[in-house]
Design an enzyme around this catalytic site. Structure first.
Site, PDB file in Angstrom:
ATOM      1  N   ASP A 197       0.852  -1.195   0.000  1.00 41.48           N
ATOM      2  CA  ASP A 197       0.000   0.000   0.000  1.00 41.48           C
ATOM      3  C   ASP A 197       0.879   1.233   0.000  1.00 41.48           C
ATOM      4  OD1 ASP A 197      -2.656   1.437   0.407  1.00 41.48           O
ATOM      5  OD2 ASP A 197      -1.469   2.174   2.096  1.00 41.48           O
ATOM      6  N   GLY A 209     -10.771   7.017  -2.022  1.00 43.83           N
ATOM      7  CA  GLY A 209      -9.377   6.596  -2.032  1.00 43.83           C
ATOM      8  C   GLY A 209      -9.268   5.084  -1.975  1.00 43.83           C
ATOM      9  N   ASP A 252      -7.127   3.285  -0.542  1.00 39.03           N
ATOM     10  CA  ASP A 252      -6.813   2.803   0.803  1.00 39.03           C
ATOM     11  C   ASP A 252      -8.071   2.701   1.656  1.00 39.03           C
ATOM     12  OD1 ASP A 252      -7.050   5.584   0.724  1.00 39.03           O
ATOM     13  OD2 ASP A 252      -5.498   5.942   2.221  1.00 39.03           O
ATOM     14  N   ASP A 307      -8.309   5.545   9.816  1.00 36.48           N
ATOM     15  CA  ASP A 307      -6.972   5.286   9.277  1.00 36.48           C
ATOM     16  C   ASP A 307      -6.121   6.534   9.499  1.00 36.48           C
ATOM     17  OD1 ASP A 307      -4.678   4.621   7.856  1.00 36.48           O
ATOM     18  OD2 ASP A 307      -5.793   3.603   6.265  1.00 36.48           O
TER      19      ASP A 307
END
Length: 258
Positions: A6, A108, A110, A130
């Site tokens: 990532d 996004g 993520d 996050d």
């Protein structure tokens, strides 16, 4: 093993996942916008060797990225090392996530990967925090729909802005001070950053639950979560492997069976 990567604005996370979903390798490096594919390949090789693995142990790879300028460089580095086609989590890749925001393409990668992991690991409804360059908060309802969330200035960015805009405030490490009430400038800054973020997370969880009308499972991930979450008063689970878990699930949903 599967290599899951990532790419974030500040850090890149590398994880290796075996066939039993164990994660024997989990490492974080700084995102270097100037590094070449060869330099990243050397870093990845070193990470494997540090953990007593070698390139032959990797047989496939998947990645997500919020830094387009680095995406192809890392992809090239992985291809150099392992001679595999890298799956990239993004448009055209099945996630199993029902995204209800105004424009799903704006989400996004993520955040999508975090949500995929969370709905497959924890009870819904969910609040997913996050803590990276930005702190993102994602909300998943009891039907596993991704409803939306919040984007908050990350602690590192906020601290850098504070230092740049003031003449006498020094750079600090994010370490817990001995008391909430600081007795010197550095402890005052540490306490201010850590406790203000903890209080913000507590308050946001409370307001989201009020809006949904029900209690939620709260899960936190990202480099700073392990420092801030213990200061929160809400019950929040820290899962440092959330992104790697999500990438693994997405990989398996999309991998063509031989």
């Amino acid at each position: 093993m599967l290599l899951a990567v990532d790419i974030g604005n500040t850090n890149i996370v590398f994880g290796c996942v075996d066939e039993n979903d164990n994660i024997p390798v989990f490492e974080r490096i700084s995102t270097n916008h100037n590094a070449t594919a060869t330099e990243y390949a050397c870093l990845i090789k070193n990470i494997l060797e540090m953990n007593n693995f070698c390139c032959k142990d990797i047989d496939d790879a998947i990645m997500s990225s919020v830094v387009p300028s680095v995406t192809n460089i890392i992809k090239e580095a992985i291809c150099k090392l392992f001679n595999v086609d890298v799956m990239v989590a993004g448009p055209g890749v099945k996630t199993g996530l029902n995204i209800l925001i105004d424009n799903p393409k704006q989400l996004g990668s993520d955040q999508a990967v975090d949500a995929v992991a969370a709905i497959n690991t924890y009870p819904v409804p969910l609040i997913i925090i996050d803590m990276g360059t930005a702190t993102t908060v994602s909300v998943v309802d009891k039907s596993k729909n991704y409803l939306g969330g919040l984007i908050i200035t990350g602690m590192g960015v906020a601290t850098d802005a504070l230092i740049q805009r003031t003449a006498q405030l020094p750079k600090i490490d994010f370490e817990l001070p001995p008391n909430i009430i600081g007795r010197n400038t550095i402890d005052c800054m540490k306490s201010g950053m850590l406790y203000s973020n903890a209080c913000a997370i507590d308050g946001i969880i409370e307001r989201i639950e009020e809006e949904l009308g029900e209690k939620c499972t709260a899960v936190a991930t990202g480099g700073l979560s392990s420092i801030v979450v213990p200061l929160c008063r809400k019950n929040i689970t820290v899962d440092k492997n959330l992104l790697i878990k999500g990438l693994t699930i997405i990989y398996r949903k999309n991998k063509k069976k031989v």
